[in-house]
Scaffold this motif. Structure first.
Motif, PDB file in Angstrom:
ATOM      1  N   ASP A  43     -34.962  46.217  64.711  1.00 47.70           N
ATOM      2  CA  ASP A  43     -34.140  47.404  64.464  1.00 47.70           C
ATOM      3  C   ASP A  43     -33.408  48.234  65.568  1.00 47.70           C
ATOM      4  O   ASP A  43     -33.860  49.282  65.824  1.00 47.70           O
ATOM      5  CB  ASP A  43     -35.136  48.243  63.475  1.00 47.70           C
ATOM      6  N   CYS A  44     -32.778  47.508  66.324  1.00 46.91           N
ATOM      7  CA  CYS A  44     -32.222  48.185  67.516  1.00 46.91           C
ATOM      8  C   CYS A  44     -30.796  47.367  67.664  1.00 46.91           C
ATOM      9  O   CYS A  44     -30.765  46.499  67.321  1.00 46.91           O
ATOM     10  CB  CYS A  44     -33.051  48.047  68.990  1.00 46.91           C
ATOM     11  N   GLU A  45     -29.900  48.056  68.255  1.00 49.80           N
ATOM     12  CA  GLU A  45     -28.558  47.292  68.547  1.00 49.80           C
ATOM     13  C   GLU A  45     -28.451  46.513  69.830  1.00 49.80           C
ATOM     14  O   GLU A  45     -27.562  45.496  69.848  1.00 49.80           O
ATOM     15  CB  GLU A  45     -27.485  48.464  68.746  1.00 49.80           C
ATOM     16  N   ARG A  46     -29.327  46.654  70.725  1.00 48.52           N
ATOM     17  CA  ARG A  46     -29.284  45.945  71.919  1.00 48.52           C
ATOM     18  C   ARG A  46     -30.630  45.435  72.563  1.00 48.52           C
ATOM     19  O   ARG A  46     -31.510  45.969  72.361  1.00 48.52           O
ATOM     20  CB  ARG A  46     -28.691  46.654  73.259  1.00 48.52           C
ATOM     21  N   ALA A  47     -30.706  43.992  72.901  1.00 48.29           N
ATOM     22  CA  ALA A  47     -31.853  43.518  73.429  1.00 48.29           C
ATOM     23  C   ALA A  47     -31.397  43.053  74.931  1.00 48.29           C
ATOM     24  O   ALA A  47     -30.405  42.741  75.172  1.00 48.29           O
ATOM     25  CB  ALA A  47     -32.179  42.343  72.480  1.00 48.29           C
TER      26      ALA A  47
END
Ligand SMILES: Cc1cc2nc3c(=O)[nH]c(=O)nc-3n(C[C@H](O)[C@H](O)[C@H](O)COP(=O)(O)OP(=O)(O)OC[C@H]3O[C@@H](n4cnc5c(N)ncnc54)[C@H](O)[C@@H]3O)c2cc1C
Length: 464
Positions: free
Chosen positions: A149-153
């Motif tokens: 649930d995040c936009e960047r890894a």
């Protein structure tokens, strides 16, 4: 002394680990027409093939075809598969020494190397190998709390495993749905909000350790742009000289230059490849939220190699998932000398050796990643295991075998039964394999994996 490996005294061998290295070693022994022997292949899980099942990326199914070759070894009547048997837990060093004339440890390299930066253990920051195990249904990682649930890894590392995990994070779940990826991972990837994966290489483009097909594949993923800053891949003098003879580095650089020349894209997802950048801290309040990175430059080390050196220029890259893929190490195993410098079983050319005395441990050998460290593809294990087997054969004339009343294979069975171990045989594995394949066929997939040992044993017990 009766010669071991003859009709008068067949050789008893234990191979610990049913990954490629263990099975190639067993096969190299079986291929000797002059040798009479039986081989027991012990494996922690009821499923054989090590990282071919648990490591190789689900979108690289063709690579898994090697299991057909490895399976032939398990099907040989001189071989027994003893799955669901953990060395060091169900069976100890003294037990192996009691039942087997020769032992090959082929336990792989299943722990990660750490970044050793603050915040590395925050929730949301994992070793890539755990994430790999998670999407591949490895029982140890089935419950890894992966939150997408995040936009960047951020993926730290520049090897092929870094490429694998990057692809898994950006590839469309519809494409992955036809693979043997674990069902829960597929469901999580369908809900994923990850839109960008930033891959950090500590050193420069010329020193990246991924291979060209892997970095090229990134640019062919549908719905994904690959971004490279041209300034990031400009080479210094030493890198240019160092890659003169290195065809892979040259081909990698050409591919990276091609990415750098692409106009900015508008695809829904993006991979950003960055070089000369190291993580110095994982930031977050209770869970990973960003990585503080430092810009590096290269300097020549005393051995003439190039190492990265921080420049003191920092920045923060926001990321809710951080995967470190900077190498693997073998975990020390009971009763076998370990070399902490190389994180491998202490051995010389496959022969286990005591580091303090230099003495050989008679009848004990290492193969695969546990022998030489985590390098090389599946096929590289074949000649490597053959060289271990050459050492085993050379030792035979001098080797004292185990006592006659312990070399009956039934003794091992009785011993494990007494310890309450539910051994998964080759027939059991075939039943499990058939079950997984049938479940897969119903969905147009190679298999649907069972991802816990109790579930596997339940299917096995039903089939018995
Ligand atoms: C993520 C990843 C992806 C990869 N992808 C590719 C690829 O696409 N193509 C390619 O050619 N190569 C690939 N490789 C490399 C390849 O997987 C290795 O070369 C190979 O698996 C090493 O073989 P091994 O037998 O030494 O170790 P492993 O494959 O790790 O096998 C070790 C076996 O030992 C067992 N074991 C461990 N401890 C015990 C114990 N105490 N008791 C009993 N059993 C035990 C394990 O369960 C396992 O079955 C990949 C590697 C990784 C990490």
């Amino acid at each position: 002394m009766t010669q071991l490996g003859t009709a008068a005294r067949p050789l008893r061998v234990a191979v610990v680990g049913a990954g490629p290295a263990g099975l190639y070693a067993a096969q190299a022994l079986l291929d000797r027409p002059d040798l009479l022997l039986t081989v027991d292949v012990l494996n922690r899980f009821p499923t054989p093939f090590g990282l071919v099942r648990d490591g190789v990326a689900p979108d690289h199914q063709s690579i898994k075809a090697v299991t057909r070759v490895l399976e032939r070894t398990l099907a040989d009547p001189r071989v027994r598969f003893l799955g669901n048997v953990t060395y060091g837990v169900d069976l100890h060093h003294r037990d192996l020494k009691r039942f087997y004339d020769q032992i090959v440890y082929a336990v792989g390299a299943q722990a990660d190397r750490r970044m050793s930066v603050p915040g590395e253990d925050l929730p949301g920051s994992f070793p890539a190998i755990s994430f790999v195990g998670w999407y591949n249904g490895h029982p140890d990682y089935r419950d890894l709390p992966v939150d997408l649930d995040c936009e960047r890894a951020v993926v730290v590392g520049n090897g092929n495993v870094a490429m694998d995990v990057t692809r898994m994070l950006v590839r469309s779940p519809d494409e992955l749905a036809g693979t043997d990826m674990a069902d829960y991972a597929l469901a999580a990837l369908r809900r994923s909000r990850v839109r960008e994966v930033v891959v950090l290489g500590r050193r420069g483009a010329a020193q990246a350790s991924f291979t060209t097909p892997e970095v090229r594949e990134l640019g062919r993923i549908e719905g994904v742009d690959v971004a490279v800053d041209p300034a990031d891949i400009e080479l210094d003098e030493a890198s240019r000289a160092g890659m003169e003879e290195d065809r892979t580095a040259k081909a990698n650089l050409r591919q990276l230059q091609e990415y750098a020349a692409r106009p900015p894209g508008s695809a829904p997802r993006r991979i950003t490849l960055r070089f000369l950048t190291s993580p110095v801290e994982v930031l977050g309040n209770g869970r990973a939220a960003a990585v503080r990175v430092e810009r590096n430059r290269l300097e020549v080390d005393p051995n003439g190699g190039l190492r990265s050196k921080g420049t003191g220029r920092f920045e923060v890259v926001e990321a809710g998932l951080v995967l470190r893929s900077i190498g693997y190490r073998t975990v020390p195993i009971e009763g076998v000398p370990f070399d902490p410098a190389t994180s491998t079983l202490n051995n010389i050319a496959g022969q286990v050796v005591h580091p303090s005395t230099g003495e050989v441990a008679p009848g004990e050998y290492a193969a695969g990643w546990a022998k030489r460290g985590p390098t090389g593809k599946i096929g590289n294990n074949k000649p490597d295991s053959a060289s271990t087997v050459a050492a085993m054969l050379a030792d035979l004339p001098e080797l004292n075998g185990v006592a006659d009343d312990h070399r009956d294979p039934a003794k091992v069975d009785a011993f494990l039964r007494r310890r309450g171990v539910d051994v998964a045989t080759y027939t059991d594995w075939q039943a499990l394999d058939a079950h997984e394949r049938a479940a897969g066929a119903a969905q147009g997939r190679p298999r649907v994996k069972l991802c816990t040992v109790p579930e596997m044993l339940e299917v096995i017990q039903r089939a018995r």
